[in-house]
Design an enzyme around this catalytic site. Sequence first.
Site: not given
Ligand code: PLP
Ligand code: COI
Length: 341
Positions: A82, A184, A220
Amino acid sequence: MAKKDIDWSNLGFAYMPTEARYVSNYKNGAWDDGEITGDSNVVINECACVLQYAQTCFEGLKAYTTEDGHIVTFRPDLNAERMVNSAIRLEMPVFPQERFMDALEKVVKANADYVPPYGSGATLYIRPFMFGSNAVIGVKPADEYQFRMFVTPVGPYFKGGAKPISVRISDLDRAAPHGTGHIKAGLNYAMSLYNIVDAHKAGFDENIYLDPQTRTKIEETGGANILFVTKDEELIVPKSDSILPSITRRSLVEVAETYLGLKVTEREVTLAEVEDFAECGLCGTAAVISPVGKINDHGREICFPSGMEEMGPVTKKLYDTLTGIQMGRLEAPKGWIHVIE
Ligand code: PLP
Ligand code: COI
């Protein structure tokens, strides 16, 4: 190594500097070899591209101590992948995926005494990130970059841990169609700061963003994807090109289907139908699965039958199965658990 003397069970989600982080610099078209350093400060020019034009992206993953005492991470290859996609969209040089894995190995090993013990309720949050570091004043990408990976032991992202939270429907937007919602990028979070402060002032834990084009579909929250469970125990996952492809959500979809035998549907979800669902949760690395007890839509309260005291039954099963896999209590699908030591 002796574990640090930290009150693991009472940690919140906050930054605690440790002695070691990984740094690699990009200059003249190439990444250097990278190293572990003790210096937690970054010194860059006042006109660095990251400071002027927010050229930065990041990742988030965790290290866990398993029941049998190993230190592991969960699907880090997907974070590495990612981050490649984020870098490409922000015109940054890719940090190669094998270098990402090597940095992860080194930084977690160097911080093994900060990995919370099994059963403490805490985990080691790992934050890889990169930014354009040299001076640019015209709007263009930097030529020099820094990649860093630091760690910090953390407890639950939302106060109260597994207690249901209360969220509101946001009037502001997070990510435009064809924008940067699917990567991200730091900029996605900068624009959410006003809104999260405002939500907290109003007594809500998070904002639910709708699709900016029609303002009828669930996207989200600021830091997590959203899941719904129907009254007949089907998992419904909102689909959109402008939400972050959460690794937790993608894993939960598989867990629901293969471990729990649930039907899963990924589709557009309208705000209008949310009141018909039985359960709702926010999922992400930091959030794990945080149950949502109620959603406030401009004063109209949508209360889920699971209430404000406990996780709904399906959310609980998903939570127990996912964390069981992460902590080594349940057998993981092939390739999901990356053993560090
Ligand atoms: N959506 C957003 C906006 C986020 O910042 C995060 C955190 O990483 C997620 C979703 C969840 O992603 P992941 O499950 O890869 O941590
Ligand atoms: C994560 O879950 O890793 C995120 O980046 C969410 C938040 C701390 C920005």
